[in-house]
Design an enzyme around this catalytic site. Structure first.
Site, PDB file in Angstrom:
ATOM      1  N   TYR A  92       0.872  -1.108  -0.174  1.00  0.00           N
ATOM      2  CA  TYR A  92      -0.063   0.018   0.147  1.00  0.00           C
ATOM      3  C   TYR A  92       0.731   1.316  -0.033  1.00  0.00           C
ATOM      4  O   TYR A  92       0.586   2.123  -0.725  1.00  0.00           O
ATOM      5  CB  TYR A  92      -0.876   0.002   1.209  1.00  0.00           C
ATOM      6  CG  TYR A  92      -1.827   1.171   1.364  1.00  0.00           C
ATOM      7  CD1 TYR A  92      -3.197   0.967   0.510  1.00  0.00           C
ATOM      8  CD2 TYR A  92      -1.809   2.427   1.667  1.00  0.00           C
ATOM      9  CE1 TYR A  92      -4.096   2.249   0.386  1.00  0.00           C
ATOM     10  CE2 TYR A  92      -2.574   3.301   1.730  1.00  0.00           C
ATOM     11  CZ  TYR A  92      -3.745   3.174   0.786  1.00  0.00           C
ATOM     12  OH  TYR A  92      -4.568   4.369   0.913  1.00  0.00           O
ATOM     13  N   PHE A 144      -7.122  22.242 -24.100  1.00  0.00           N
ATOM     14  CA  PHE A 144      -7.571  20.729 -24.199  1.00  0.00           C
ATOM     15  C   PHE A 144      -8.590  20.502 -23.292  1.00  0.00           C
ATOM     16  O   PHE A 144      -8.929  21.022 -22.307  1.00  0.00           O
ATOM     17  CB  PHE A 144      -6.207  19.797 -23.644  1.00  0.00           C
ATOM     18  CG  PHE A 144      -6.830  18.385 -23.971  1.00  0.00           C
ATOM     19  CD1 PHE A 144      -6.984  17.781 -25.106  1.00  0.00           C
ATOM     20  CD2 PHE A 144      -7.081  17.801 -23.009  1.00  0.00           C
ATOM     21  CE1 PHE A 144      -7.351  16.486 -25.488  1.00  0.00           C
ATOM     22  CE2 PHE A 144      -7.491  16.232 -23.161  1.00  0.00           C
ATOM     23  CZ  PHE A 144      -7.782  15.897 -24.566  1.00  0.00           C
ATOM     24  N   THR A 145      -9.573  19.629 -23.889  1.00  0.00           N
ATOM     25  CA  THR A 145     -11.001  19.287 -23.095  1.00  0.00           C
ATOM     26  C   THR A 145     -10.703  19.226 -21.683  1.00  0.00           C
ATOM     27  O   THR A 145     -11.564  20.031 -20.812  1.00  0.00           O
ATOM     28  CB  THR A 145     -11.715  18.302 -23.846  1.00  0.00           C
ATOM     29  OG1 THR A 145     -10.760  17.075 -23.709  1.00  0.00           O
ATOM     30  CG2 THR A 145     -11.905  18.410 -25.244  1.00  0.00           C
ATOM     31  N   ASP A 233       1.937  21.031 -19.872  1.00  0.00           N
ATOM     32  CA  ASP A 233       1.075  19.481 -20.239  1.00  0.00           C
ATOM     33  C   ASP A 233       2.180  18.741 -20.883  1.00  0.00           C
ATOM     34  O   ASP A 233       2.205  18.956 -22.215  1.00  0.00           O
ATOM     35  CB  ASP A 233      -0.208  19.760 -20.881  1.00  0.00           C
ATOM     36  CG  ASP A 233      -1.060  18.433 -21.095  1.00  0.00           C
ATOM     37  OD1 ASP A 233      -0.371  17.354 -20.989  1.00  0.00           O
ATOM     38  OD2 ASP A 233      -2.071  18.463 -21.360  1.00  0.00           O
ATOM     39  N   LYS A 276      -0.020   8.359 -23.163  1.00  0.00           N
ATOM     40  CA  LYS A 276       0.411   8.435 -24.407  1.00  0.00           C
ATOM     41  C   LYS A 276       1.939   8.302 -24.518  1.00  0.00           C
ATOM     42  O   LYS A 276       2.438   7.228 -24.525  1.00  0.00           O
ATOM     43  CB  LYS A 276       0.044  10.092 -24.691  1.00  0.00           C
ATOM     44  CG  LYS A 276      -1.139  10.447 -24.920  1.00  0.00           C
ATOM     45  CD  LYS A 276      -2.167  10.399 -23.907  1.00  0.00           C
ATOM     46  CE  LYS A 276      -3.433  11.193 -23.866  1.00  0.00           C
ATOM     47  NZ  LYS A 276      -4.446  10.926 -22.922  1.00  0.00           N
ATOM     48  N   ARG A 400     -12.959  16.450 -33.650  1.00  0.00           N
ATOM     49  CA  ARG A 400     -12.379  17.488 -32.930  1.00  0.00           C
ATOM     50  C   ARG A 400     -12.790  18.840 -33.581  1.00  0.00           C
ATOM     51  O   ARG A 400     -12.052  19.525 -34.296  1.00  0.00           O
ATOM     52  CB  ARG A 400     -10.636  17.394 -32.817  1.00  0.00           C
ATOM     53  CG  ARG A 400     -10.388  16.114 -32.008  1.00  0.00           C
ATOM     54  CD  ARG A 400      -9.860  16.052 -30.669  1.00  0.00           C
ATOM     55  NE  ARG A 400     -11.241  16.069 -29.797  1.00  0.00           N
ATOM     56  CZ  ARG A 400     -11.083  15.579 -28.545  1.00  0.00           C
ATOM     57  NH1 ARG A 400      -9.832  15.412 -27.940  1.00  0.00           N
ATOM     58  NH2 ARG A 400     -12.073  15.557 -27.762  1.00  0.00           N
ATOM     59  N   PHE A 467     -18.665  15.480 -25.817  1.00  0.00           N
ATOM     60  CA  PHE A 467     -18.387  14.947 -26.927  1.00  0.00           C
ATOM     61  C   PHE A 467     -18.292  13.573 -26.594  1.00  0.00           C
ATOM     62  O   PHE A 467     -18.395  12.451 -27.552  1.00  0.00           O
ATOM     63  CB  PHE A 467     -17.174  15.341 -27.542  1.00  0.00           C
ATOM     64  CG  PHE A 467     -15.905  15.284 -26.607  1.00  0.00           C
ATOM     65  CD1 PHE A 467     -15.683  16.192 -25.807  1.00  0.00           C
ATOM     66  CD2 PHE A 467     -14.812  14.137 -26.617  1.00  0.00           C
ATOM     67  CE1 PHE A 467     -14.706  16.271 -24.772  1.00  0.00           C
ATOM     68  CE2 PHE A 467     -13.890  14.201 -25.507  1.00  0.00           C
ATOM     69  CZ  PHE A 467     -13.642  15.131 -24.394  1.00  0.00           C
TER      70      PHE A 467
HETATM   71  N1  F0G Z   1      -3.838  16.495 -21.924  1.00  0.00           N
HETATM   72  C1  F0G Z   1      -3.776  16.269 -22.925  1.00  0.00           C
HETATM   73  C2  F0G Z   1      -3.010  17.186 -24.244  1.00  0.00           C
HETATM   74  C3  F0G Z   1      -4.375  14.909 -23.670  1.00  0.00           C
HETATM   75  O1  F0G Z   1      -4.250  14.862 -24.838  1.00  0.00           O
HETATM   76  C4  F0G Z   1      -5.135  14.293 -22.706  1.00  0.00           C
HETATM   77  C5  F0G Z   1      -5.896  13.282 -23.287  1.00  0.00           C
HETATM   78  C6  F0G Z   1      -5.034  14.929 -21.427  1.00  0.00           C
HETATM   79  C7  F0G Z   1      -4.433  15.921 -21.215  1.00  0.00           C
HETATM   80  C8  F0G Z   1      -5.668  14.085 -20.111  1.00  0.00           C
HETATM   81  O2  F0G Z   1      -5.156  12.824 -20.206  1.00  0.00           O
HETATM   82  O3  F0G Z   1      -6.638  11.020 -20.834  1.00  0.00           O
HETATM   83  O4  F0G Z   1      -5.021  10.581 -19.112  1.00  0.00           O
HETATM   84  O5  F0G Z   1      -6.748  11.890 -18.227  1.00  0.00           O
HETATM   85  N2  F0G Z   1      -6.349  12.848 -24.266  1.00  0.00           N
HETATM   86  C9  F0G Z   1      -6.753  11.788 -24.720  1.00  0.00           C
HETATM   87  C10 F0G Z   1      -7.012  12.285 -26.355  1.00  0.00           C
HETATM   88  C11 F0G Z   1      -8.090  11.427 -24.121  1.00  0.00           C
HETATM   89  O6  F0G Z   1      -7.683  10.985 -27.194  1.00  0.00           O
HETATM   90  O7  F0G Z   1      -6.482  12.891 -26.993  1.00  0.00           O
HETATM   91  P1  F0G Z   1      -6.204  11.563 -19.556  1.00  0.00           P
END
Ligand code: F0G
Length: 481
Positions: A92, A144-145, A233, A276, A400, A467
């Site tokens: 843990y 970013f979303t 990021d 990624k 997108r 989305f």
């Molecule tokens: N920042 C960027 C630039 C991203 O592309 C993503 C995720 C995140 C943050 C968030 O990371 O998914 O680990 O919580 N992008 C994915 C995509 C979902 O399909 O581009 P996460």
């Protein structure tokens, strides 16, 4: 950087007697295990897409032939990473895999403190909560979303300070992800309080476009003058490093690892989706150089993610990510990774399909505005194109455009982004060049049928990040553009 050009004519040594002048690159790995994928009929795909509300996020992956929805968590791990999975220390607290991960992050990203999280948005949540106060302004190089959601959720207003070229799908600027320093300075001068500047590399929503080292240095200098930290990021920062090596004068002879370390040194911390660059199926982290801030983050991570030495990951996941980081910074890996994306992009360009240029790091972005020039944005051209692509050959892509952009958090009105794109996202080490050929030919088939597309209407809209779960129905007749 240049892979063999797909439009190059084949060399026939026997008839021409020419010298072999072409030297191709290939992936620095071979395949040890395979996962079958299945083809479907058009009728099956029509049924599946209807059941999914014309949203590719709602398809079952079993109904997909080539899955280019995302590069997130879809990488193939190496035998060395799988071996690491067997060495998971599932204590843990204080798992040895946490310390391996800490070593890898410090060695390659250079930040002092590591707070593991289950994935990137977990880190974004913690960072936003510990740094943002209601009424703050956060400037960033395109949203970013999930990042913008967490900033707004913590009470901030997000302001886009990316260069104008980023919004132009045909601009050939080599570093379209760059921050516009004049735009940034205006925000730093005028906003009541800026908790940090949000710097993303590469810029996903702009088409996977990189930021130059010179720009990162300049952002650092400007922010130092205004005493504002820079938060990176770092989700695709190694891919960004590859572009710096390939395009920025003076970096040809440096390794991706060296470039990454220097780039991070101009920032004060990072959020990271390990799904990624870091070649794992799950995991992320928050890094900070400021000890006091790191203590706050460690305190908060126990509420939302897990103890500060696992943050929502199993020990084995942390080991796989530590090893994935080591593999991700290898130049040969990056050459093949970005080279495969470029291969698909160049093939599509050679067929005359409108794509965002230059080709980005993790995906090829189809320009739905130029695909369907007469379709109004309210008929969701990119969502429509993504649906048509699935119907043609079972290739799954992602919208997108206006659906992803969502609504203004203050006014509730739709954002109308300039970019209306469909992303063909390439998972790392998963598909072959033959898969890329099949994808390109399917895109061309859809392009040839483009006059038939009518568009979609949204029939269900969730409150957050619509989305992912929105549902659509086909329009019966075309709306006027
Ligand atoms: N920042 C960027 C630039 C991203 O592309 C993503 C995720 C995140 C943050 C968030 O990371 O998914 O680990 O919580 N992008 C994915 C995509 C979902 O399909 O581009 P996460």
């Amino acid at each position: 950087m240049k892979p063999q050009s797909p439009v190059q004519t084949p060399i026939n040594l026997r008839t021409t007697g020419q010298q072999l002048h072409r030297r191709s690159w290939a992936e620095p790995w071979k395949i040890k295990m395979v996962e079958p994928i299945k083809k479907t009929t058009r009728r099956q795909r029509e049924a599946a897409l209807g059941a999914a509300g014309y949203n590719t996020f709602l398809l079952r992956s079993e109904d997909v032939y080539i899955d280019l929805l995302t590069d997130s968590g879809t990488s193939a791990m190496s035998d060395w990473q799988w071996a690491g999975i067997m060495l998971g220390d599932e204590a843990y607290a204080g798992s040895k895999n946490y310390y391996h991960l800490e070593d890898a992050v410090q060695k390659h990203y250079g930040f002092k403190h590591l707070i593991p999280t289950h994935q990137g948005r977990g880190a974004e949540h913690i960072l936003s909560q510990i740094m943002i106060r209601p009424g703050d302004t956060v400037p960033g190089n395109m949203y970013f979303t999930t990042t913008r959601y967490h900033q707004e959720h913590a009470g901030a207003k997000f302001v886009d300070v990316i260069i104008d070229e980023a919004h132009d799908p045909v601009s050939l600027h080599p570093f379209k992800g760059n921050v516009d320093l004049a735009k940034l300075e205006r925000v730093l001068k005028e906003a009541a309080h800026v908790p940090y500047v949000s710097l993303a590399v590469t810029v996903n929503m702009a088409g996977g476009q990189p930021v130059s080292m010179a720009n990162a240095r300049a952002v650092r200098e400007l922010c130092t003058r205004y005493e504002v930290p820079v938060m990176l990021d770092a989700t695709r920062a190694v891919e960004n490093a590859w572009f710096i090596k390939a395009r920025e004068p003076g970096f040809e002879g440096r390794t991706c690892a060296e470039i990454l370390k220097e780039f991070c040194s101009y920032t004060d911390g990072c959020t990271m989706s390990g799904k990624k660059d870091a070649l794992v199926n799950i995991g992320g982290w928050l890094s900070l150089n400021d000890g006091k801030l790191a203590d706050k983050a460690r305190n908060m991570v126990v509420i939302y993610e897990g103890l500060h030495t696992y943050g929502g990951m199993a020990g084995r996941d942390m080991e796989a990510m530590a090893r994935g980081i080591e593999e991700s910074v290898e130049d040969e890996h990056m050459r093949a990774r970005v080279g495969q994306v470029e291969y698909l992009g160049e093939l599509l360009q050679s067929y005359g399909v409108p794509v965002v240029v230059p080709i980005g790091g993790h995906a090829v972005y189809l320009d739905a505005r130029r695909f369907y020039p007469n379709m109004p944005q309210d008929s969701f051209p990119a969502q429509t194109l993504s649906a048509e692509l699935y119907l043609d050959a079972g290739v799954r892509s992602m919208e997108r455009g206006i659906v992803s952009a969502g609504r203004d958090s203050a006014t509730g009105k739709n954002h109308y982004p300039k970019l209306e794109l469909v992303r063909l996202t390439i998972p790392r080490r998963v598909y072959t060049q033959a898969h890329m050929d099949v994808v390109a030919e399917s895109v061309v088939a859809v392009y040839q049928q483009k006059v038939k597309a009518k568009g979609l209407k949204m029939v269900y809209e969730p409150e957050y990040l619509r989305f992912f779960q929105a549902r659509f129905e086909p329009l019966k007749s075309k709306a006027k553009g």
